[in-house]
Design an enzyme around this catalytic site. Structure first.
Site, PDB file in Angstrom:
ATOM      1  N   ASP A  33      33.296  52.101  57.038  1.00 50.02           N
ATOM      2  CA  ASP A  33      31.878  52.296  56.756  1.00 50.02           C
ATOM      3  C   ASP A  33      31.043  51.987  57.996  1.00 50.02           C
ATOM      4  O   ASP A  33      31.491  51.253  58.882  1.00 50.02           O
ATOM      5  CB  ASP A  33      31.439  51.384  55.613  1.00 50.02           C
ATOM      6  CG  ASP A  33      32.086  51.750  54.286  1.00 50.02           C
ATOM      7  OD1 ASP A  33      32.464  52.916  54.122  1.00 50.02           O
ATOM      8  OD2 ASP A  33      32.220  50.861  53.425  1.00 50.02           O
ATOM      9  N   TYR A  61      42.057  42.614  58.268  1.00 48.37           N
ATOM     10  CA  TYR A  61      40.605  42.594  58.405  1.00 48.37           C
ATOM     11  C   TYR A  61      40.095  41.161  58.539  1.00 48.37           C
ATOM     12  O   TYR A  61      40.681  40.241  57.976  1.00 48.37           O
ATOM     13  CB  TYR A  61      39.928  43.217  57.181  1.00 48.37           C
ATOM     14  CG  TYR A  61      40.241  44.672  56.941  1.00 48.37           C
ATOM     15  CD1 TYR A  61      39.421  45.672  57.452  1.00 48.37           C
ATOM     16  CD2 TYR A  61      41.343  45.051  56.170  1.00 48.37           C
ATOM     17  CE1 TYR A  61      39.696  47.014  57.208  1.00 48.37           C
ATOM     18  CE2 TYR A  61      41.624  46.382  55.929  1.00 48.37           C
ATOM     19  CZ  TYR A  61      40.798  47.365  56.445  1.00 48.37           C
ATOM     20  OH  TYR A  61      41.072  48.682  56.209  1.00 48.37           O
ATOM     21  N   ASP A  75      28.133  45.062  49.234  1.00 46.28           N
ATOM     22  CA  ASP A  75      27.927  44.543  50.586  1.00 46.28           C
ATOM     23  C   ASP A  75      26.435  44.328  50.818  1.00 46.28           C
ATOM     24  O   ASP A  75      25.598  44.644  49.969  1.00 46.28           O
ATOM     25  CB  ASP A  75      28.560  45.436  51.658  1.00 46.28           C
ATOM     26  CG  ASP A  75      27.929  46.823  51.742  1.00 46.28           C
ATOM     27  OD1 ASP A  75      26.725  46.973  51.456  1.00 46.28           O
ATOM     28  OD2 ASP A  75      28.647  47.767  52.110  1.00 46.28           O
ATOM     29  N   ARG A 167      35.239  44.831  50.507  1.00 48.66           N
ATOM     30  CA  ARG A 167      33.979  44.397  49.859  1.00 48.66           C
ATOM     31  C   ARG A 167      34.170  44.178  48.367  1.00 48.66           C
ATOM     32  O   ARG A 167      33.529  43.306  47.775  1.00 48.66           O
ATOM     33  CB  ARG A 167      32.848  45.376  50.145  1.00 48.66           C
ATOM     34  CG  ARG A 167      33.099  46.797  49.843  1.00 48.66           C
ATOM     35  CD  ARG A 167      32.104  47.655  50.642  1.00 48.66           C
ATOM     36  NE  ARG A 167      32.525  49.031  50.709  1.00 48.66           N
ATOM     37  CZ  ARG A 167      32.097  49.971  49.879  1.00 48.66           C
ATOM     38  NH1 ARG A 167      31.243  49.675  48.911  1.00 48.66           N
ATOM     39  NH2 ARG A 167      32.511  51.209  49.997  1.00 48.66           N
TER      40      ARG A 167
END
Length: 294
Positions: A33, A61, A75, A167
């Site tokens: 994103d 991540y 988010d 998320r």
């Protein structure tokens, strides 16, 4: 391999790669994103046919989440739906809850995602206020480490399987803690055998300061089978090679996926299938063929 900057879409990175490499056929291995940064693997030319193997690999991540804040997108870019006091939540509670998410778990993909319903990306429906039912997905969290706790800001490092929405993971951790949470930043630090130290910036890309990685790097860990000249000849005629057409004879399991090589060049990706019905068609089932090598 690009280190995607914040604020740029994965599609925009692909457009820049097209310009820098002067190649139309370009694709990426897993959307990041605009909020996210980090490792974005990009295939160029024939190597776009290898992207599915890159996408199947595990990823790592580093993410931050804010406790006490729930948004519609899960988010910090979304609309705030709930706010709660998280001041009583302890680090031990956070670590205990995070530990519950390690292993094989189920996750409901978020509405703000690139998944499609009748050809329409879910995020477009979400922006119109439409929410549809999504099926749970099985994912694997190999490790989930709480790296830092600074007030209501939590930093976690997650090693996970493909298809994991970080998320959503942050959102679900917040639910288990009872105060809610949303992701505030995300960085992909590793994708398969590729980590952030190997990535170039978009500026380096546009300046031509890069060297494309070999195609074989995308197939890290896959067994290599060397073809003799007669095997290469059969392959170029579209005929799967026989076991007698290889110059090495590694031990293989039935239906094992392998790289068919000639010298240091990838000629095909195939499954070893010595017992299939069309015996005269060789001992391998061809999955992807590169007649001129790649």
């Amino acid at each position: 391999m690009i280190d995607k900057p914040q604020g740029m879409s994965s599609h925009a990175v692909v457009q820049r790669v097209r310009r820098a490499c002067k190649v139309r056929r370009v694709g990426h291995a897993g959307t990041l994103d605009p909020l996210a940064t980090g490792v974005l693997l990009v295939g160029v030319g024939q190597c776009t046919r290898l992207i599915e193997y890159l996408m199947a690999q595990d990823k790592t991540y580093r993410a931050t989440m804010k406790l006490g804040l729930v948004t519609d997108s899960q988010d910090i870019t979304g609309q705030v739906q709930q706010q709660h006091d998280a001041s009583a939540v302890t680090r031990q509670q956070i670590e205990d809850v995070c530990h519950q998410f390690v292993g094989q778990i189920e996750q409901i993909p978020p509405m703000f995602s690139a998944l499609k319903k009748d050809g329409v990306p879910l995020y477009r429906l979400a922006r119109k206020g439409v929410e549809i039912e999504r099926q749970k997905r099985s994912i694997s969290i190999e490790s989930l480490v709480v790296e830092a706790v600074e007030g209501d800001e939590i930093t976690i490092v997650v090693a996970c399987s493909k298809g994991t929405y970080i998320r959503t993971l942050c959102h679900d951790i917040g639910l288990e803690l009872g105060c809610g949470a949303c992701m505030t930043s995300l960085r992909r630090t590793r994708s398969g055998a590729f980590d952030e130290t190997m990535a170039i910036t978009v500026d380096q890309l546009m300046a031509g300061e890069f060297e494309p990685l070999p195609a074989l790097d995308a197939l890290h860990g896959m067994l290599q089978v060397q073809l003799a000249e007669q095997g290469v000849s059969r392959l170029r005629d579209g005929i799967p090679p026989r076991q007698g057409d290889v110059s090495n004879a590694p031990t293989m399991d039935a239906l094992q996926t392998v790289c068919l090589m000639h010298d240091n060049t990838l000629m095909a990706i195939a499954q070893y299938d010595p017992e299939h019905e069309l015996d005269e068609r060789g001992d391998y089932k061809l999955l992807k063929v590169f007649p001129q090598g790649v």
